[in-house]
Design a protein around this motif. Sequence first.
Motif, PDB file in Angstrom:
ATOM      1  N   ALA A 149      16.068  76.389  -7.821  1.00  0.00           N
ATOM      2  CA  ALA A 149      14.739  76.957  -7.563  1.00  0.00           C
ATOM      3  C   ALA A 149      13.685  76.397  -8.506  1.00  0.00           C
ATOM      4  N   ASN A 150      14.098  75.981  -9.711  1.00  0.00           N
ATOM      5  CA  ASN A 150      13.128  75.487 -10.694  1.00  0.00           C
ATOM      6  C   ASN A 150      13.086  73.959 -10.749  1.00  0.00           C
ATOM      7  N   LYS A 151      13.633  73.280  -9.730  1.00  0.00           N
ATOM      8  CA  LYS A 151      13.603  71.811  -9.737  1.00  0.00           C
ATOM      9  C   LYS A 151      12.174  71.328  -9.521  1.00  0.00           C
ATOM     10  N   PRO A 152      11.674  70.437 -10.396  1.00  0.00           N
ATOM     11  CA  PRO A 152      10.293  69.962 -10.257  1.00  0.00           C
ATOM     12  C   PRO A 152       9.995  69.427  -8.860  1.00  0.00           C
ATOM     13  N   VAL A 153       8.789  69.653  -8.410  1.00  0.00           N
ATOM     14  CA  VAL A 153       8.195  69.155  -7.163  1.00  0.00           C
ATOM     15  C   VAL A 153       8.782  69.803  -5.906  1.00  0.00           C
ATOM     16  N   VAL A 154      10.122  69.853  -5.773  1.00  0.00           N
ATOM     17  CA  VAL A 154      10.716  70.327  -4.525  1.00  0.00           C
ATOM     18  C   VAL A 154      11.381  71.696  -4.644  1.00  0.00           C
ATOM     19  N   GLY A 155      11.529  72.252  -5.854  1.00  0.00           N
ATOM     20  CA  GLY A 155      12.168  73.553  -6.023  1.00  0.00           C
ATOM     21  C   GLY A 155      11.328  74.682  -5.453  1.00  0.00           C
ATOM     22  N   GLU A 156      11.989  75.773  -5.069  1.00  0.00           N
ATOM     23  CA  GLU A 156      11.314  76.894  -4.419  1.00  0.00           C
ATOM     24  C   GLU A 156      10.254  77.519  -5.323  1.00  0.00           C
ATOM     25  N   ASN A 157      10.502  77.527  -6.637  1.00  0.00           N
ATOM     26  CA  ASN A 157       9.624  78.271  -7.561  1.00  0.00           C
ATOM     27  C   ASN A 157       8.563  77.436  -8.267  1.00  0.00           C
ATOM     28  N   VAL A 158       8.565  76.120  -8.072  1.00  0.00           N
ATOM     29  CA  VAL A 158       7.766  75.277  -8.974  1.00  0.00           C
ATOM     30  C   VAL A 158       6.261  75.406  -8.789  1.00  0.00           C
TER      31      VAL A 158
ATOM     32  N   VAL B   4       0.343  51.195 -11.067  1.00  0.00           N
ATOM     33  CA  VAL B   4       1.551  50.896 -10.288  1.00  0.00           C
ATOM     34  C   VAL B   4       1.430  51.569  -8.928  1.00  0.00           C
ATOM     35  N   LYS B   5       1.432  50.788  -7.889  1.00  0.00           N
ATOM     36  CA  LYS B   5       1.263  51.338  -6.543  1.00  0.00           C
ATOM     37  C   LYS B   5       2.603  51.368  -5.814  1.00  0.00           C
ATOM     38  N   THR B   6       2.875  52.474  -5.133  1.00  0.00           N
ATOM     39  CA  THR B   6       4.043  52.539  -4.257  1.00  0.00           C
ATOM     40  C   THR B   6       3.571  52.954  -2.868  1.00  0.00           C
ATOM     41  N   ALA B   7       4.428  52.720  -1.886  1.00  0.00           N
ATOM     42  CA  ALA B   7       4.085  53.087  -0.506  1.00  0.00           C
ATOM     43  C   ALA B   7       4.566  54.494  -0.160  1.00  0.00           C
ATOM     44  N   VAL B   8       5.270  55.145  -1.090  1.00  0.00           N
ATOM     45  CA  VAL B   8       5.901  56.435  -0.791  1.00  0.00           C
ATOM     46  C   VAL B   8       4.858  57.499  -0.459  1.00  0.00           C
ATOM     47  N   ALA B   9       5.106  58.219   0.643  1.00  0.00           N
ATOM     48  CA  ALA B   9       4.201  59.284   1.098  1.00  0.00           C
ATOM     49  C   ALA B   9       4.600  60.599   0.442  1.00  0.00           C
ATOM     50  N   GLU B  10       3.786  61.064  -0.509  1.00  0.00           N
ATOM     51  CA  GLU B  10       4.117  62.296  -1.240  1.00  0.00           C
ATOM     52  C   GLU B  10       4.300  63.491  -0.306  1.00  0.00           C
ATOM     53  N   LYS B  11       3.471  63.582   0.736  1.00  0.00           N
ATOM     54  CA  LYS B  11       3.525  64.751   1.630  1.00  0.00           C
ATOM     55  C   LYS B  11       4.851  64.871   2.375  1.00  0.00           C
ATOM     56  N   SER B  12       5.622  63.792   2.463  1.00  0.00           N
ATOM     57  CA  SER B  12       6.899  63.820   3.181  1.00  0.00           C
ATOM     58  C   SER B  12       8.081  64.175   2.280  1.00  0.00           C
ATOM     59  N   LEU B  13       7.858  64.193   0.973  1.00  0.00           N
ATOM     60  CA  LEU B  13       8.975  64.363   0.044  1.00  0.00           C
ATOM     61  C   LEU B  13       9.659  65.720   0.173  1.00  0.00           C
ATOM     62  N   TYR B  14       8.879  66.786   0.325  1.00  0.00           N
ATOM     63  CA  TYR B  14       9.468  68.128   0.398  1.00  0.00           C
ATOM     64  C   TYR B  14      10.261  68.300   1.697  1.00  0.00           C
ATOM     65  N   THR B  15       9.729  67.791   2.794  1.00  0.00           N
ATOM     66  CA  THR B  15      10.408  67.926   4.087  1.00  0.00           C
ATOM     67  C   THR B  15      11.764  67.245   4.070  1.00  0.00           C
ATOM     68  N   VAL B  16      11.811  66.010   3.595  1.00  0.00           N
ATOM     69  CA  VAL B  16      13.083  65.276   3.580  1.00  0.00           C
ATOM     70  C   VAL B  16      14.034  65.887   2.553  1.00  0.00           C
ATOM     71  N   SER B  17      13.471  66.439   1.476  1.00  0.00           N
ATOM     72  CA  SER B  17      14.291  67.110   0.469  1.00  0.00           C
ATOM     73  C   SER B  17      15.046  68.293   1.078  1.00  0.00           C
ATOM     74  N   LYS B  18      14.347  69.109   1.875  1.00  0.00           N
ATOM     75  CA  LYS B  18      14.974  70.273   2.508  1.00  0.00           C
ATOM     76  C   LYS B  18      16.001  69.847   3.552  1.00  0.00           C
ATOM     77  N   LEU B  19      15.717  68.759   4.266  1.00  0.00           N
ATOM     78  CA  LEU B  19      16.671  68.269   5.262  1.00  0.00           C
ATOM     79  C   LEU B  19      17.958  67.792   4.591  1.00  0.00           C
ATOM     80  N   VAL B  20      17.820  67.024   3.508  1.00  0.00           N
ATOM     81  CA  VAL B  20      18.998  66.531   2.789  1.00  0.00           C
ATOM     82  C   VAL B  20      19.769  67.707   2.191  1.00  0.00           C
ATOM     83  N   GLU B  21      19.060  68.726   1.720  1.00  0.00           N
ATOM     84  CA  GLU B  21      19.729  69.934   1.220  1.00  0.00           C
ATOM     85  C   GLU B  21      20.591  70.556   2.313  1.00  0.00           C
TER      86      GLU B  21
END
Length: 497
Positions: A276-285, A250-267
Amino acid sequence: MDTTLRDGEQTSGVSFSPSEKLTIAQLLLTEVKVDRIEIASARVSDGEFAAVKSITKWAKANGYLDRVEVLTFVDGDVSVQWMQKAGAKVMNLLTKGSLNHLTHQLKKKPEQHFAEVAAVITLARKKGLEVNIYLEDWSNGMRHSREYVYAFLDFLQTQPLKRIMLPDTLGVLIPSEVQEYISAIVARYPKLHFDFHAHNDYDLGTANVLEGIKAGAHGLHLTINGMGERAGNAPLASAIAVLNDFMPEVKTAVAEKSLYTVSKLVETFSGFRIPANKPVVGENVFTQTAGIHADGDKKNKLYFSDLMPERFGRQRKYALGKTSGKANIENNLQQLGIQLSDADLKKVTQRIIELGDKKEMVTQADLPYVISDILDSNTIADKVKIEDYVLSHAKNLKPSATIRVVIEGDVFEEHAQGDGQYDAFMNALKRIYKKKKQELPGLTDYAVRIPPGGKTDALCETVITWRHQEREFKTRGLDSDQTVSAIKATQKMLNLI
């Protein structure tokens, strides 16, 4: 399809401004590269209308208008007119996907509902709008009134629709049900496009997304940080990571490297804090705490998995505390460029364990001071000392600071103004370092923590994140005065650089 700006904004206490919505929409389409975004519900408010109008104006100018969607209602021509005024072209029509909702909320018969839906679709198509259909409460519809769902889908396949969207509105499904229900529908209606919209009430959102795709769903609805009603929606970052690792076909166009940046902006925009323990984007993961893990990583990357932090523009960290062990501390020292003998390393390890037992937070930036204290050595002594300072704050006058700093025996004194006392202090410090032809690190984050209880003499901890020569690090200061604690954190930074 990302629905952060519609379903995500239904998170309790969250409301994006029109400019925030536009910024998030632009990032989702241009940086994260999702296929579509759902940005609002029609008819909600004047602010929502202004937000949609600004997004559709930008999207039209940049070729994204057909990828911008709005939730609408079976309300004759009201939603259609709203869409036209807002400049939107794709409507997601909310209809009833269970007999229970139809009977008790709308108090209508299926035939009447179908006829009203058909009328809205016909009008929308005449006005040049594309139509997708939501089957609200579809999951309970499949559980308790499957014949109604099939009758509705039999009718919908005769309509000029793009997509039919199957929401687990109340987040009640388990993975086996998702597999069963979507498989049955895809087999029965092979020519229709079905999206699956998962909620996370049982913490099964990501698991259900995986099963939905395995069962043949053609699209997914996800949100940044899993925002949404009640426990939220299936999170975009987790779902993309799972699909990339476990369904490579299954192919998607989503850029993994951008996920953390946009996550912090939306936060930041939402005020909805990421655990802190949220998968992929949490501070501690991507932080290893146990010493045995750090030891295994060092020897043969024994505790690495496919879920590598670099994929998401992040780095692996090794926490310092009572369970750290020697390997964790060695990894942190290596990043600081410090080498110790085995005997000295053992002493440092013991001190960090003692601090951990007292619930003291030890950071990488504290290590040189711990070392200096333990070894009683001048090798990492304070080369920079903020000797004296006067800070002033007066009504209708800019705050100012006069500081005296000793750098390797040389005394410097400067005065400066700023937008606040700490800003004035930093401006004076920059003048001193300009004389030395040395640039100070950039301040990227400034966090103040005060213990609960409301006492005015309570200790205040200031944690400052700095960026210096492509490396990010934190320093902290502790004092009953917030500005003084920030100055203490700054002095640590000066010695570290």
